[in-house]
Motif scaffolding. Structure first.
Motif, PDB file in Angstrom:
ATOM      1  N   GLU A  25     -29.585 -29.448-111.524  1.00  0.00           N
ATOM      2  CA  GLU A  25     -29.847 -28.617-110.348  1.00  0.00           C
ATOM      3  C   GLU A  25     -30.448 -27.267-110.758  1.00  0.00           C
ATOM      4  O   GLU A  25     -31.371 -26.764-110.109  1.00  0.00           O
ATOM      5  CB  GLU A  25     -28.562 -28.404-109.546  1.00  0.00           C
ATOM      6  CG  GLU A  25     -28.066 -29.645-108.827  1.00  0.00           C
ATOM      7  CD  GLU A  25     -27.473 -30.692-109.759  1.00  0.00           C
ATOM      8  OE1 GLU A  25     -27.576 -31.885-109.446  1.00  0.00           O
ATOM      9  OE2 GLU A  25     -26.913 -30.307-110.819  1.00  0.00           O
ATOM     10  N   ALA A  26     -29.930 -26.683-111.844  1.00  0.00           N
ATOM     11  CA  ALA A  26     -30.467 -25.401-112.327  1.00  0.00           C
ATOM     12  C   ALA A  26     -31.921 -25.560-112.751  1.00  0.00           C
ATOM     13  O   ALA A  26     -32.774 -24.707-112.445  1.00  0.00           O
ATOM     14  CB  ALA A  26     -29.624 -24.890-113.498  1.00  0.00           C
ATOM     15  N   HIS A  27     -32.221 -26.646-113.453  1.00  0.00           N
ATOM     16  CA  HIS A  27     -33.593 -26.903-113.903  1.00  0.00           C
ATOM     17  C   HIS A  27     -34.531 -27.088-112.714  1.00  0.00           C
ATOM     18  O   HIS A  27     -35.635 -26.521-112.678  1.00  0.00           O
ATOM     19  CB  HIS A  27     -33.609 -28.144-114.789  1.00  0.00           C
ATOM     20  CG  HIS A  27     -34.959 -28.761-114.933  1.00  0.00           C
ATOM     21  ND1 HIS A  27     -35.950 -28.226-115.727  1.00  0.00           N
ATOM     22  CD2 HIS A  27     -35.501 -29.861-114.364  1.00  0.00           C
ATOM     23  CE1 HIS A  27     -37.035 -28.963-115.652  1.00  0.00           C
ATOM     24  NE2 HIS A  27     -36.791 -29.964-114.830  1.00  0.00           N
ATOM     25  N   THR A  28     -34.134 -27.866-111.722  1.00  0.00           N
ATOM     26  CA  THR A  28     -34.980 -28.129-110.560  1.00  0.00           C
ATOM     27  C   THR A  28     -35.260 -26.850-109.793  1.00  0.00           C
ATOM     28  O   THR A  28     -36.395 -26.600-109.355  1.00  0.00           O
ATOM     29  CB  THR A  28     -34.313 -29.167-109.644  1.00  0.00           C
ATOM     30  OG1 THR A  28     -34.010 -30.356-110.397  1.00  0.00           O
ATOM     31  CG2 THR A  28     -35.212 -29.527-108.480  1.00  0.00           C
ATOM     32  N   TRP A  29     -34.237 -26.026-109.618  1.00  0.00           N
ATOM     33  CA  TRP A  29     -34.386 -24.734-108.932  1.00  0.00           C
ATOM     34  C   TRP A  29     -35.396 -23.858-109.662  1.00  0.00           C
ATOM     35  O   TRP A  29     -36.294 -23.279-109.052  1.00  0.00           O
ATOM     36  CB  TRP A  29     -33.017 -24.069-108.870  1.00  0.00           C
ATOM     37  CG  TRP A  29     -32.934 -22.768-108.145  1.00  0.00           C
ATOM     38  CD1 TRP A  29     -32.778 -22.579-106.792  1.00  0.00           C
ATOM     39  CD2 TRP A  29     -32.957 -21.449-108.721  1.00  0.00           C
ATOM     40  NE1 TRP A  29     -32.703 -21.236-106.501  1.00  0.00           N
ATOM     41  CE2 TRP A  29     -32.798 -20.513-107.659  1.00  0.00           C
ATOM     42  CE3 TRP A  29     -33.066 -20.970-110.021  1.00  0.00           C
ATOM     43  CZ2 TRP A  29     -32.772 -19.132-107.877  1.00  0.00           C
ATOM     44  CZ3 TRP A  29     -33.049 -19.599-110.241  1.00  0.00           C
ATOM     45  CH2 TRP A  29     -32.904 -18.691-109.174  1.00  0.00           C
ATOM     46  N   ALA A  30     -35.258 -23.768-110.989  1.00  0.00           N
ATOM     47  CA  ALA A  30     -36.157 -22.920-111.775  1.00  0.00           C
ATOM     48  C   ALA A  30     -37.583 -23.459-111.747  1.00  0.00           C
ATOM     49  O   ALA A  30     -38.542 -22.684-111.639  1.00  0.00           O
ATOM     50  CB  ALA A  30     -35.654 -22.827-113.218  1.00  0.00           C
TER      51      ALA A  30
END
Length: 355
Positions: A25-30
């Motif tokens: 989720e952190a990767h997708t957001w970034a």
């Protein structure tokens, strides 16, 4: 080429918002933010409750209306499985019918099999990033046709090798972190462990190693397995070992930047290790267990690795790790695993496929 229209497919299981459920989720957001900042038009198809600032199209993650006869079928999968299947099936049918009217490229960042299995029906290029070790559902989706109509990327060389049998041409594009958000910190005297509190991440090993080394440890992250936390983590708390909760990125970056070192203790073959990149970006060296892709990110200048499962060796390496140059750690993040580098690679790939 600028101003591409990108359909970015996320996981339907957890919202893409802070504090993040996990690295995916952190990767997708970034990634969504980085692509948008470069002038691209990103439509993020994600779980309900995701960050509205990302231009979210909520996936219809709800159980389909099933007849009583269908529900009585003893082979019926769990309700959550049916809900996710229904959401991705509807999305892929929509993209197959009219995706080329709204988008130039589809980037599948989920772990679900349908965006791969149905890619041939979509009238535009489809990219899928491999974030995990091989799974039977995804391998089956790759084999659904003689030639899979998907361009695959992998988050590490290790992960690309793991998928080599079914996707031999996967390109390595490593996950990047925002080096402005994960800014250099002052360091400190204690240690930090961050991530999902689940058995495969091994935070209990970090607590044991910190105690052997005689240093304090702060543990941060969501409790993904309540039973594991109660049986393996809670008994270790106290006497310098503290659980500080599930933090947003700004608070977590401050915590990591104020640590002498970050411990990374995977009990599985880590596909990448986003927490390693985050720590290095904060100038904090890393001491970890050598599993999966961690050795691709760390160099002797910014980290130490003990053999997998060897807590005593891990504890022994902490003293060396805290003496490493924080500037070298930051430089490694800037040159190897920054968000800018990742966005450059994905942008170039999109342009190549569209051309």
């Amino acid at each position: 080429m600028v101003g591409l229209r990108i359909a970015l497919i996320a996981s339907a299981r957890f919202p893409v918002k802070e504090p993040f459920a996990g690295g995916l989720e952190a990767h997708t957001w970034a990634l969504a933010r980085a692509l948008t900042s470069r002038g691209h038009h990103v439509a993020l198809f994600a779980a309900p409750g995701s960050d509205a600032a990302l231009g979210v199209h909520e996936l219809p993650v709800s159980e389909p209306t099933l007849s009583s006869s269908a529900r009585a079928d003893v082979s019926m999968p769990p309700a959550r499985w049916m809900a996710e299947h229904h959401a991705y099936l509807r999305l892929m049918l929509d993209l197959a019918r009219e995706g080329d009217r709204s988008f130039d490229v589809v980037h599948n960042n989920s772990l679900h099999y349908l965006p791969v299995a149905m890619a041939a029906a979509v009238p535009l290029p489809v990219v899928t990033t491999l974030h995990t070790p091989p799974t039977p559902w995804l391998e089956s989706a790759v084999q659904a046709q003689d030639e899979c109509a998907v361009t695959f990327t992998a988050v590490s060389t290790y992960t690309a090798r793991a998928w080599r049998e079914s996707t031999p041409s996967a390109r390595v594009i490593r996950n990047g972190v925002d080096t402005r958000l994960w800014s250099p910190g002052p360091g400190g005297n204690g240690l930090v462990w961050s991530g999902r509190l689940v058995p495969e991440k091994g935070p209990h090993l970090a607590a044991e190693a910190a105690r052997k080394a005689g240093l304090s440890l702060r543990i941060a992250g969501p409790v993904g397995d309540a039973r594991y936390f109660a049986e393996y983590i809670a008994p270790l708390l106290g006497d310098g070992i503290e659980y500080v909760g599930h933090l947003d990125q700004h608070r977590l970056a401050r915590l990591v930047g104020a640590a002498a070192a970050v411990l990374v203790t995977p009990c599985w073959d880590e596909p990448y290790g986003l927490v390693v990149a985050e720590a290095l970006s904060c100038g904090t060296p890393v001491c970890g267990l050598d599993r999966g892709a961690l050795s691709e990110i760390l160099t002797p200048a910014c980290g130490r690795l003990a053999p997998a499962g060897d807590v005593a060796e891990l504890a022994g390496l902490i003293a060396e790790t805290v003496e490493l140059d924080r500037g070298a750690a930051r430089e490694r993040a800037e040159t190897f695993c920054s968000l800018e580098i990742m966005a450059d690679w994905y942008g170039a790939l999109y342009e190549e496929l569209i051309a």
